[in-house]
Design a protein around this motif. Structure first.
Motif, PDB file in Angstrom:
ATOM      1  N   LEU A 154      28.508  44.409  -8.422  1.00 38.07           N
ATOM      2  CA  LEU A 154      29.714  44.941  -7.794  1.00 38.07           C
ATOM      3  C   LEU A 154      30.944  44.473  -8.563  1.00 38.07           C
ATOM      4  CD1 LEU A 154      28.808  44.374  -4.032  1.00 38.07           C
ATOM      5  CD2 LEU A 154      28.801  46.551  -5.268  1.00 38.07           C
ATOM      6  N   PRO A 155      32.055  45.199  -8.466  1.00 34.50           N
ATOM      7  CA  PRO A 155      33.279  44.800  -9.174  1.00 34.50           C
ATOM      8  C   PRO A 155      33.685  43.356  -8.862  1.00 34.50           C
ATOM      9  CG  PRO A 155      33.512  47.025  -8.332  1.00 34.50           C
ATOM     10  CD  PRO A 155      32.219  46.495  -7.778  1.00 34.50           C
ATOM     11  N   GLY A 156      34.007  42.609  -9.910  1.00 31.44           N
ATOM     12  CA  GLY A 156      34.424  41.224  -9.738  1.00 31.44           C
ATOM     13  C   GLY A 156      33.284  40.252  -9.522  1.00 31.44           C
ATOM     14  N   SER A 157      32.040  40.729  -9.686  1.00 37.00           N
ATOM     15  CA  SER A 157      30.866  39.885  -9.445  1.00 37.00           C
ATOM     16  C   SER A 157      29.902  39.973 -10.620  1.00 37.00           C
ATOM     17  CB  SER A 157      30.149  40.324  -8.165  1.00 37.00           C
ATOM     18  OG  SER A 157      30.990  40.218  -7.041  1.00 37.00           O
ATOM     19  N   GLY A 158      29.030  38.975 -10.728  1.00 42.71           N
ATOM     20  CA  GLY A 158      28.051  38.988 -11.801  1.00 42.71           C
ATOM     21  C   GLY A 158      28.737  39.066 -13.156  1.00 42.71           C
ATOM     22  N   GLU A 159      28.381  40.087 -13.941  1.00 43.41           N
ATOM     23  CA  GLU A 159      28.967  40.263 -15.266  1.00 43.41           C
ATOM     24  C   GLU A 159      30.156  41.224 -15.270  1.00 43.41           C
ATOM     25  OE1 GLU A 159      25.766  41.490 -17.765  1.00 43.41           O
ATOM     26  OE2 GLU A 159      24.611  39.658 -17.448  1.00 43.41           O
ATOM     27  N   ASP A 160      30.541  41.719 -14.094  1.00 40.69           N
ATOM     28  CA  ASP A 160      31.671  42.646 -14.003  1.00 40.69           C
ATOM     29  C   ASP A 160      32.977  41.846 -13.961  1.00 40.69           C
ATOM     30  OD1 ASP A 160      33.787  44.264 -12.531  1.00 40.69           O
ATOM     31  OD2 ASP A 160      32.232  45.777 -12.771  1.00 40.69           O
ATOM     32  N   MET A 161      33.872  42.145 -14.889  1.00 40.25           N
ATOM     33  CA  MET A 161      35.084  41.355 -15.054  1.00 40.25           C
ATOM     34  C   MET A 161      36.327  41.988 -14.420  1.00 40.25           C
ATOM     35  SD  MET A 161      34.347  38.503 -16.486  1.00 40.25           S
ATOM     36  CE  MET A 161      32.796  38.470 -15.575  1.00 40.25           C
ATOM     37  N   THR A 162      36.159  42.877 -13.462  1.00 39.00           N
ATOM     38  CA  THR A 162      37.316  43.420 -12.746  1.00 39.00           C
ATOM     39  C   THR A 162      38.104  42.273 -12.117  1.00 39.00           C
ATOM     40  OG1 THR A 162      36.042  45.411 -12.200  1.00 39.00           O
ATOM     41  CG2 THR A 162      38.062  45.003 -10.942  1.00 39.00           C
ATOM     42  N   PRO A 163      39.424  42.205 -12.308  1.00 33.69           N
ATOM     43  CA  PRO A 163      40.213  41.139 -11.681  1.00 33.69           C
ATOM     44  C   PRO A 163      39.995  41.119 -10.163  1.00 33.69           C
ATOM     45  CG  PRO A 163      41.534  42.309 -13.295  1.00 33.69           C
ATOM     46  CD  PRO A 163      40.257  43.084 -13.147  1.00 33.69           C
ATOM     47  N   PRO A 164      39.699  39.971  -9.597  1.00 31.11           N
ATOM     48  CA  PRO A 164      39.333  39.919  -8.180  1.00 31.11           C
ATOM     49  C   PRO A 164      40.408  40.420  -7.235  1.00 31.11           C
ATOM     50  CG  PRO A 164      39.694  37.711  -9.056  1.00 31.11           C
ATOM     51  CD  PRO A 164      39.653  38.634 -10.222  1.00 31.11           C
ATOM     52  N   GLN A 165      41.671  40.250  -7.599  1.00 30.05           N
ATOM     53  CA  GLN A 165      42.755  40.699  -6.726  1.00 30.05           C
ATOM     54  C   GLN A 165      42.869  42.219  -6.675  1.00 30.05           C
ATOM     55  OE1 GLN A 165      42.999  38.797  -9.413  1.00 30.05           O
ATOM     56  NE2 GLN A 165      44.862  39.190 -10.621  1.00 30.05           N
ATOM     57  N   GLU A 166      42.124  42.908  -7.555  1.00 29.46           N
ATOM     58  CA  GLU A 166      42.111  44.381  -7.559  1.00 29.46           C
ATOM     59  C   GLU A 166      40.894  44.952  -6.843  1.00 29.46           C
ATOM     60  OE1 GLU A 166      42.363  45.726 -11.585  1.00 29.46           O
ATOM     61  OE2 GLU A 166      44.207  44.602 -12.015  1.00 29.46           O
ATOM     62  N   VAL A 167      40.008  44.096  -6.390  1.00 34.26           N
ATOM     63  CA  VAL A 167      38.737  44.550  -5.819  1.00 34.26           C
ATOM     64  C   VAL A 167      38.873  44.784  -4.319  1.00 34.26           C
ATOM     65  CG1 VAL A 167      36.316  43.961  -5.433  1.00 34.26           C
ATOM     66  CG2 VAL A 167      37.413  43.359  -7.594  1.00 34.26           C
ATOM     67  N   THR A 168      38.458  45.962  -3.872  1.00 35.88           N
ATOM     68  CA  THR A 168      38.484  46.329  -2.456  1.00 35.88           C
ATOM     69  C   THR A 168      37.112  46.867  -2.044  1.00 35.88           C
ATOM     70  OG1 THR A 168      39.150  48.604  -2.928  1.00 35.88           O
ATOM     71  CG2 THR A 168      40.930  46.974  -2.641  1.00 35.88           C
ATOM     72  N   LEU A 169      36.958  47.158  -0.774  1.00 36.56           N
ATOM     73  CA  LEU A 169      35.718  47.790  -0.324  1.00 36.56           C
ATOM     74  C   LEU A 169      35.530  49.130  -1.029  1.00 36.56           C
ATOM     75  CD1 LEU A 169      33.222  47.909   1.486  1.00 36.56           C
ATOM     76  CD2 LEU A 169      34.676  48.867   3.300  1.00 36.56           C
ATOM     77  N   LYS A 170      36.609  49.853  -1.251  1.00 39.76           N
ATOM     78  CA  LYS A 170      36.507  51.136  -1.964  1.00 39.76           C
ATOM     79  C   LYS A 170      36.012  50.920  -3.398  1.00 39.76           C
ATOM     80  CE  LYS A 170      38.992  55.411  -3.040  1.00 39.76           C
ATOM     81  NZ  LYS A 170      38.561  55.488  -4.460  1.00 39.76           N
ATOM     82  N   SER A 171      36.433  49.831  -4.032  1.00 33.28           N
ATOM     83  CA  SER A 171      35.929  49.511  -5.369  1.00 33.28           C
ATOM     84  C   SER A 171      34.412  49.381  -5.341  1.00 33.28           C
ATOM     85  CB  SER A 171      36.529  48.200  -5.878  1.00 33.28           C
ATOM     86  OG  SER A 171      37.925  48.203  -5.822  1.00 33.28           O
ATOM     87  N   TYR A 172      33.925  48.711  -4.303  1.00 32.42           N
ATOM     88  CA  TYR A 172      32.478  48.531  -4.156  1.00 32.42           C
ATOM     89  C   TYR A 172      31.765  49.870  -3.964  1.00 32.42           C
ATOM     90  CZ  TYR A 172      32.854  43.410  -3.455  1.00 32.42           C
ATOM     91  OH  TYR A 172      33.047  42.069  -3.600  1.00 32.42           O
ATOM     92  N   THR A 173      32.255  50.656  -3.026  1.00 29.25           N
ATOM     93  CA  THR A 173      31.573  51.913  -2.738  1.00 29.25           C
ATOM     94  C   THR A 173      31.667  52.880  -3.916  1.00 29.25           C
ATOM     95  OG1 THR A 173      33.525  52.790  -1.575  1.00 29.25           O
ATOM     96  CG2 THR A 173      31.846  51.691  -0.244  1.00 29.25           C
TER      97      THR A 173
END
Length: 233
Positions: free
Chosen positions: A36-55
């Protein structure tokens, strides 16, 4: 055989599914584990991650698969797979909740967990939670081998918090038509089995399986978890 898409819970990544992914592939299933965004090897900045990012991330994976999948969510990812099923019910053969949160329409993860989540430190700038190290093994890996618990602790990352506030929109027309399975974990300290049962009893689950495992059955009971996932297919 079946196609499985495996979605990890908070603080983790697709790495947590390695044993189960391998075992399912040995049974000739097609298996995709997702960071998922911001987790594991995904480097999306955490402050940009939302539930919509996940879905959005899960939907992008689903849209590349030709046939309906078995969509599996662990822990926090119960919220994610529920919302994805609302958007793309025709792409999902079954939803499988593994010691997972089961939301009702209009609920967020924060609504369900309240102050009962894991012991963690909040970073206001990055909008993340970082688990307090001394509690990790007792809350997540209390039935795991020392080797697995140590390896997992090294890979865990701070968890973006904005997805916790995202409220799901679920309807009987879409989400309600997807068959659901729950796999409860009876030795779970992160989401005690009583809390799991309270959630799944509020929903129409087609079946419930039970594993004498902690919050990480993919480490502590990978054979049993694989067996149930294979049987579901």
């Amino acid at each position: 055989m079946s196609t499985y898409i495996l979605i990890h819970g908070a603080f983790q990544g697709k790495w947590c599914w390695e044993k189960v992914k391998y075992s399912l592939e040995q049974k000739n299933h097609h298996v995709i584990a997702v960071d998922l965004p911001g987790s594991g090897e995904d480097m999306t900045p955490p402050q940009e991650v939302t539930l919509k990012s996940y879905t959005d991330k899960v939907i992008a994976v689903l849209e590349k698969v030709d046939s309906p999948v078995i969509l599996v969510g662990h822990s926090m990812a119960g919220v994610v797979i529920s919302q994805v099923a609302e958007y793309l019910p025709e792409k999902i053969q079954r939803l499988v909740y593994v010691s997972a949160i089961v939301p009702q329409n209009g609920q967020s993860l924060q609504d369900i967990m309240g102050d009962g989540g894991p012991k963690a430190i909040f970073n206001k700038t990055e909008k993340t939670l970082t688990l307090i190290d001394e509690y990790i093994v007792n809350e997540f890996f209390n039935e795991c081998s020392e080797e697995d618990a140590t390896a997992a602790r090294r890979k865990m990352r701070p968890q973006p918090v904005l997805p916790f506030n995202g409220k799901v929109v679920l309807t009987e027309k879409n989400f309600g038509r997807v068959p659901c399975i729950y796999i409860e974990t009876t030795k779970d300290h992160a989401i005690p089995v009583e809390a799991q049962r309270e959630m799944y009893r509020q929903n129409s689950f087609d079946d419930v399986f039970s594993i004498d495992a902690d919050h990480a059955p993919f480490f502590s009971q990978p054979e049993n978890l694989t067996k149930y996932l294979h049987d579901i297919s």
